[in-house]
Design a protein around this motif. Structure first.
Motif, PDB file in Angstrom:
ATOM      1  N   LYS A 292     -11.528 -10.205 -24.087  1.00 20.16           N
ATOM      2  CA  LYS A 292     -10.235 -11.347 -24.473  1.00 20.16           C
ATOM      3  C   LYS A 292      -9.939 -11.404 -21.611  1.00 20.16           C
ATOM      4  O   LYS A 292     -11.222 -10.029 -21.945  1.00 20.16           O
ATOM      5  CB  LYS A 292      -9.277 -11.228 -23.680  1.00 20.16           C
ATOM      6  CG  LYS A 292      -8.385 -10.056 -24.224  1.00 20.16           C
ATOM      7  CD  LYS A 292      -6.613  -9.996 -24.196  1.00 20.16           C
ATOM      8  CE  LYS A 292      -6.378  -8.154 -23.693  1.00 20.16           C
ATOM      9  NZ  LYS A 292      -5.612  -7.428 -24.695  1.00 20.16           N
ATOM     10  N   SER A 293     -10.068 -12.201 -21.186  1.00 19.57           N
ATOM     11  CA  SER A 293      -9.811 -11.637 -19.651  1.00 19.57           C
ATOM     12  C   SER A 293      -9.166 -10.038 -18.960  1.00 19.57           C
ATOM     13  O   SER A 293      -8.240 -10.001 -20.001  1.00 19.57           O
ATOM     14  CB  SER A 293      -8.984 -12.583 -19.246  1.00 19.57           C
ATOM     15  OG  SER A 293      -7.856 -12.666 -18.996  1.00 19.57           O
ATOM     16  N   ALA A 294      -9.858  -9.710 -18.004  1.00 15.97           N
ATOM     17  CA  ALA A 294      -9.349  -8.912 -17.913  1.00 15.97           C
ATOM     18  C   ALA A 294      -9.257  -8.092 -16.961  1.00 15.97           C
ATOM     19  O   ALA A 294      -8.993  -8.659 -15.561  1.00 15.97           O
ATOM     20  CB  ALA A 294     -10.267  -7.262 -18.392  1.00 15.97           C
ATOM     21  N   ALA A 295      -7.934  -7.522 -15.923  1.00 23.44           N
ATOM     22  CA  ALA A 295      -7.396  -7.412 -14.960  1.00 23.44           C
ATOM     23  C   ALA A 295      -8.645  -6.377 -14.563  1.00 23.44           C
ATOM     24  O   ALA A 295      -9.444  -5.739 -14.228  1.00 23.44           O
ATOM     25  CB  ALA A 295      -5.879  -6.217 -14.909  1.00 23.44           C
ATOM     26  N   LYS A 296      -8.297  -6.927 -13.447  1.00 22.27           N
ATOM     27  CA  LYS A 296      -9.344  -5.755 -12.296  1.00 22.27           C
ATOM     28  C   LYS A 296      -9.197  -4.984 -11.864  1.00 22.27           C
ATOM     29  O   LYS A 296      -7.643  -5.411 -11.560  1.00 22.27           O
ATOM     30  CB  LYS A 296      -9.653  -7.103 -10.742  1.00 22.27           C
ATOM     31  CG  LYS A 296     -10.717  -7.836 -10.949  1.00 22.27           C
ATOM     32  CD  LYS A 296     -11.110  -9.017  -9.736  1.00 22.27           C
ATOM     33  CE  LYS A 296     -11.802  -9.942 -10.093  1.00 22.27           C
ATOM     34  NZ  LYS A 296     -11.983 -10.308  -9.291  1.00 22.27           N
ATOM     35  N   VAL A 297      -9.815  -3.918 -11.778  1.00 20.40           N
ATOM     36  CA  VAL A 297      -8.782  -2.560 -11.211  1.00 20.40           C
ATOM     37  C   VAL A 297      -9.116  -1.589 -10.021  1.00 20.40           C
ATOM     38  O   VAL A 297     -10.547  -1.845  -9.596  1.00 20.40           O
ATOM     39  CB  VAL A 297      -9.686  -1.245 -11.361  1.00 20.40           C
ATOM     40  CG1 VAL A 297      -8.993  -0.071 -11.230  1.00 20.40           C
ATOM     41  CG2 VAL A 297      -8.988  -1.190 -14.014  1.00 20.40           C
ATOM     42  N   PRO A 298      -8.568  -2.549  -8.815  1.00 29.41           N
ATOM     43  CA  PRO A 298      -8.998  -2.472  -7.281  1.00 29.41           C
ATOM     44  C   PRO A 298      -9.176  -0.594  -7.096  1.00 29.41           C
ATOM     45  O   PRO A 298      -7.502  -0.169  -6.112  1.00 29.41           O
ATOM     46  CB  PRO A 298      -8.086  -3.156  -6.499  1.00 29.41           C
ATOM     47  CG  PRO A 298      -6.448  -3.305  -8.164  1.00 29.41           C
ATOM     48  CD  PRO A 298      -6.849  -2.967  -8.648  1.00 29.41           C
ATOM     49  N   SER A 299      -9.744  -0.008  -7.588  1.00 29.78           N
ATOM     50  CA  SER A 299      -9.871   1.607  -7.357  1.00 29.78           C
ATOM     51  C   SER A 299      -9.728   1.772  -5.628  1.00 29.78           C
ATOM     52  O   SER A 299      -9.362   2.988  -5.596  1.00 29.78           O
ATOM     53  CB  SER A 299     -11.239   1.857  -8.028  1.00 29.78           C
ATOM     54  OG  SER A 299     -11.845   1.141  -8.470  1.00 29.78           O
ATOM     55  N   LYS A 300     -10.648   1.246  -5.222  1.00 27.66           N
ATOM     56  CA  LYS A 300     -10.552   1.710  -3.444  1.00 27.66           C
ATOM     57  C   LYS A 300      -9.051   1.300  -2.904  1.00 27.66           C
ATOM     58  O   LYS A 300      -8.633   2.491  -2.984  1.00 27.66           O
ATOM     59  CB  LYS A 300     -11.477   0.976  -2.682  1.00 27.66           C
ATOM     60  CG  LYS A 300     -11.836   1.064  -0.534  1.00 27.66           C
ATOM     61  CD  LYS A 300     -12.073   0.406  -0.264  1.00 27.66           C
ATOM     62  CE  LYS A 300     -13.311   0.776   0.797  1.00 27.66           C
ATOM     63  NZ  LYS A 300     -14.092   0.144   1.723  1.00 27.66           N
ATOM     64  N   ILE A 301      -8.394   0.457  -3.455  1.00 25.01           N
ATOM     65  CA  ILE A 301      -6.990   0.525  -2.889  1.00 25.01           C
ATOM     66  C   ILE A 301      -6.422   1.336  -3.702  1.00 25.01           C
ATOM     67  O   ILE A 301      -4.728   1.852  -2.575  1.00 25.01           O
ATOM     68  CB  ILE A 301      -6.371  -1.272  -3.366  1.00 25.01           C
ATOM     69  CG1 ILE A 301      -7.647  -2.340  -2.011  1.00 25.01           C
ATOM     70  CG2 ILE A 301      -4.968  -1.854  -2.696  1.00 25.01           C
ATOM     71  CD1 ILE A 301      -6.971  -4.104  -2.726  1.00 25.01           C
ATOM     72  N   LEU A 302      -6.342   1.473  -4.570  1.00 25.35           N
ATOM     73  CA  LEU A 302      -5.398   2.668  -5.910  1.00 25.35           C
ATOM     74  C   LEU A 302      -5.757   4.017  -4.766  1.00 25.35           C
ATOM     75  O   LEU A 302      -4.839   4.340  -4.436  1.00 25.35           O
ATOM     76  CB  LEU A 302      -5.748   2.917  -6.930  1.00 25.35           C
ATOM     77  CG  LEU A 302      -5.401   1.104  -7.868  1.00 25.35           C
ATOM     78  CD1 LEU A 302      -5.717   1.394  -9.120  1.00 25.35           C
ATOM     79  CD2 LEU A 302      -4.152   0.581  -7.702  1.00 25.35           C
ATOM     80  N   ASP A 303      -6.618   4.066  -4.882  1.00 27.21           N
ATOM     81  CA  ASP A 303      -6.836   5.458  -4.081  1.00 27.21           C
ATOM     82  C   ASP A 303      -6.521   5.295  -2.377  1.00 27.21           C
ATOM     83  O   ASP A 303      -6.066   6.342  -1.738  1.00 27.21           O
ATOM     84  CB  ASP A 303      -8.381   5.422  -3.729  1.00 27.21           C
ATOM     85  CG  ASP A 303      -9.303   6.281  -5.391  1.00 27.21           C
ATOM     86  OD1 ASP A 303      -9.007   6.066  -6.115  1.00 27.21           O
ATOM     87  OD2 ASP A 303     -10.334   5.908  -5.176  1.00 27.21           O
ATOM     88  N   LEU A 304      -6.274   4.276  -2.029  1.00 27.10           N
ATOM     89  CA  LEU A 304      -5.968   4.359  -0.499  1.00 27.10           C
ATOM     90  C   LEU A 304      -4.477   4.349  -0.528  1.00 27.10           C
ATOM     91  O   LEU A 304      -3.402   4.742   0.098  1.00 27.10           O
ATOM     92  CB  LEU A 304      -6.121   3.213   0.265  1.00 27.10           C
ATOM     93  CG  LEU A 304      -7.547   2.951   0.975  1.00 27.10           C
ATOM     94  CD1 LEU A 304      -7.582   1.755   1.323  1.00 27.10           C
ATOM     95  CD2 LEU A 304      -7.966   3.937   1.450  1.00 27.10           C
TER      96      LEU A 304
END
Ligand SMILES: Cc1cn([C@@H]2O[C@H](COP(=O)(O)OP(=O)(O)OP(=O)(O)O)[C@@H](O)[C@H]2O)c(=O)[nH]c1=O
Length: 631
Positions: A292-304
């Motif tokens: 099923k469609s998955a969410a993108k995980v914006p790692s860089k933004i989460l890290d910031l």
């Protein structure tokens, strides 16, 4: 996005680009690669006739550039990178290798040879994986080259000289830049355009694919990737945070195999339904096993987003001297450390766990202990202790950054909001209380000591007999200079309240020429005589008007041949790549009237005061170096 999964393999690694070429930095930055730039000191002087083909020369030079950086970082900076990338671009015409022109005549010779003809541009690339074993550096080298053919139109003398006078040819192989004015000279390009600009990105990605996603052993007809595998391939192959970096070298080959990753042979299909955090699309299965469609995980933004939490965890552990306690008595359990420092057990445990997860501590059943870098950098008297700067960051910079929004709105410093006082003079605040003064000096000393070797060796300074470090604070750079240049006499010139407090910071047991300390204000008092004036982290404190006052004062006492050495974080000219330096410029906004500047901004300031031949070295350390000479 399609290529990212290949480059994503490098996300969790300490990647170093061993190149001063701004083009290479830009090409790799543009595709989202995060890396540190440590320009190579390898001199491009290999004997060309010793190579059967020109590309072999380019590949060998690329390899030597990268190896020099890997070795230097391992031995000198005590920081072993995971991956070092080196490159060398050459132009060949009529079996001659053309590198960067040494002067305008040389550029003229090169460009007139290329006029009306087809030539080849080769870029050799070396990718070096490094490991430290028993303090020895082990390397695994992968190299390749790419060729692009370029044809120039017939160039008139007038056009040729106009182009040369633009200054563009001077730092470019073959004396032209296809990406800028030089593009007007070009009739056609056959092959990878970016290869001409300085970095064959497509071939680089294919090489990474070969290294990190080798084909299944039974699939013998696919010895290597001829193309970059499609995005599905990578997503299904992605292995979380790309931690599987246990490389083993193929026998007799310099290629790498990531063992275990493809053991089933079914490399094009994921066998796992678990979600992974690579920052890209993650396939998730529902209970029926349907994707099923998955969410993108914006790692860089989460890290910031979380960055401040990690900073604060480091600050608090440092402030509570946990790293000192652990070095003295570790491994220790959370309860023992809590008792030592007088904190709650539950809070201490969470802080220590966070520090361990951030890689600052090791956690074993015996308790917590320092990593090697915690011993070196985080203990208050470690060899390259950053403790002083960390405390300054916590006590001084943190409250200032809390007012960043006001600083941005108002375009000015925020000392009044952060500390409730009106700022008349930048340094008055630092020096009015003994405690704040010592904290500030310790902070400056941390950075000066950590960067001193790289700044002192960025250029050969042996032609200078005397140097004066204006605002040289504790003398950390001065002491390094007299070690490296025994014939150099160095005077540290700083405010009386600084000079009165330098004794604590003096190195013990050194038998070198002494450093002299002189008190004064470089804006008000006469400057000591010297062949070389050093301004380390001084110009960034001041707006251009004040910089002009200081430079004109130095210029007035400088004889021809005398120089200025600047140590600053140098921004890239377009102010878009060097994030550490760009954030430092925000740091200057919240607390000073100064700012960080680009190489050409410094050059412009210096040239206005008769200082020419401005050379800039990006050291790969926190401070870069700029040398110029009075003419
Ligand atoms: C043909 C061409 C070359 N270049 C630049 O030429 C330098 C080559 O010199 P190098 O020795 O390979 O690299 P360097 O700049 O000295 O850096 P380093 O890697 O530190 O040796 C690199 O800059 C390239 O971009 C362009 O910008 N555009 C072009 O069209």
């Amino acid at each position: 996005m399609v290529l990212n999964p290949v480059l994503g393999k490098l996300v969790s690694k300490r990647v170093v680009l061993a190149s001063a070429s701004p083009r290479r930095q830009e090409i790799l930055t543009n595709v989202g690669l995060r890396f540190e730039v440590v320009p190579s000191w390898f001199k491009e002087t290999l004997e060309k006739s010793a190579f059967a083909a020109p590309y072999e020369y380019a590949v060998e030079t690329a390899k030597q550039k990268a190896l020099e950086v890997a070795n230097r970082m391992h031995v000198k900076h005590l920081r072993t990178p995971d991956v070092v990338i080196g490159a060398d671009t050459i132009v060949t015409v009529d079996e001659q290798i053309l590198e960067k022109p040494v002067d305008k005549q040389d550029a003229y010779r090169m460009l007139s040879r290329l006029s009306g003809k087809e030539h080849s541009v080769f870029t050799g690339v070396a990718i070096i994986h490094c490991h430290s074993k028993d303090n020895h550096l082990e390397t695994e080298i992968t190299d390749f080259y790419e060729e692009t053919k370029v044809k120039f139109s017939d160039l008139s003398e007038e056009l040729l000289w106009e182009y040369i006078h633009s200054g563009e040819p001077m730092d470019k192989a073959g004396g032209y830049g296809i990406q800028a004015l030089g593009g007007m000279l070009v009739e056609y390009v056959h092959g990878d355009f970016l290869n001409v600009v300085g970095f064959p990105l497509n071939h680089f990605c294919k090489k990474l694919a070969e290294l990190y996603y080798p084909p299944p052993k039974h699939n013998v007809q696919h010895k290597k990737y001829d193309s970059i595998p499609s995005v599905d391939t990578f997503e299904n192959l992605s292995d979380g945070e790309s931690e599987s970096s246990n490389f083993t070298e193929h026998k007799g080959a310099s290629k790498l195999d990531s063992s275990g990753m493809c053991s089933s042979g079914a490399i094009y299909k994921s066998e796992s339904s678990s979600s992974v955090r690579t920052g890209f699309i993650v396939p998730l299965e529902n209970q029926n096993g349907v994707l099923k469609s998955a969410a993108k995980v914006p790692s860089k933004i989460l890290d910031l987003m979380d960055g401040f939490r990690a900073s604060k965890a480091l600050f608090v552990a440092s402030k509570l001297k946990m790293f000192d306690h652990l070095r003295a008595k570790g491994p220790l359990k959370a309860v023992d450390i809590a008792n030592e420092v007088g904190t709650s057990v539950c809070g201490t445990e969470r802080l220590l766990d966070a520090c361990a997860a951030l890689g600052l501590l090791e956690k074993t059943p015996q308790g917590y202990s320092n990593t090697d870098s915690a011993n070196t950098y985080l203990t208050s008297d470690g060899e390259y202790s950053l403790h002083g700067y960390i405390i300054h960051s916590n006590d001084h910079l943190w409250p200032l950054f809390t007012n960043l929004e006001s600083a941005v709105k108002e375009g000015s410093r925020q000392n009044h909001r952060a500390f409730g006082k009106k700022e008349e003079d930048l340094f008055k605040d630092y020096y009015q209380s003994q405690e704040v003064k010592q904290r500030f000096m310790a902070a400056m000393h941390s950075i000066a000591h950590l960067t001193a070797r790289d700044v002192a060796t960025a250029f050969d300074l042996s032609q200078f007999k005397s140097a004066c470090d204006l605002g040289g604070c504790t003398g950390a750079l001065a002491h390094e200079l007299v070690q490296i240049y025994p014939n150099l006499k160095v005077t540290v010139f700083d405010l009386p309240e600084v000079i009165a407090n330098t004794s604590y910071f003096q190195p013990s047991g050194q038998h070198t020429a002494p450093v002299t300390f002189v008190s004064g204000d470089f804006f008000k008092d006469n400057l000591p005589e010297a062949d070389l004036y050093i301004l380390s982290r001084v110009l960034h404190d001041w707006p251009d008007e004040k910089v002009h006052v200081l430079l004109s004062k130095i210029s007035a006492v400088c004889k021809p041949g005398c120089g200025i050495l600047l140590a600053e974080m140098v921004l890239d000219d377009e102010k878009k790549i060097r994030s550490t330096a760009l954030l430092q410029s925000l740091n200057m906004l919240v607390q000073t009237e100064g700012k960080e500047r680009s190489g050409s901004e410094y050059q412009h300031l210096l040239e206005q005061h008769g200082f020419t031949n401005v050379k800039i070295r990006l050291t790969g350390n926190l401070l870069d170096a700029i040398l110029c000479v009075k003419t």
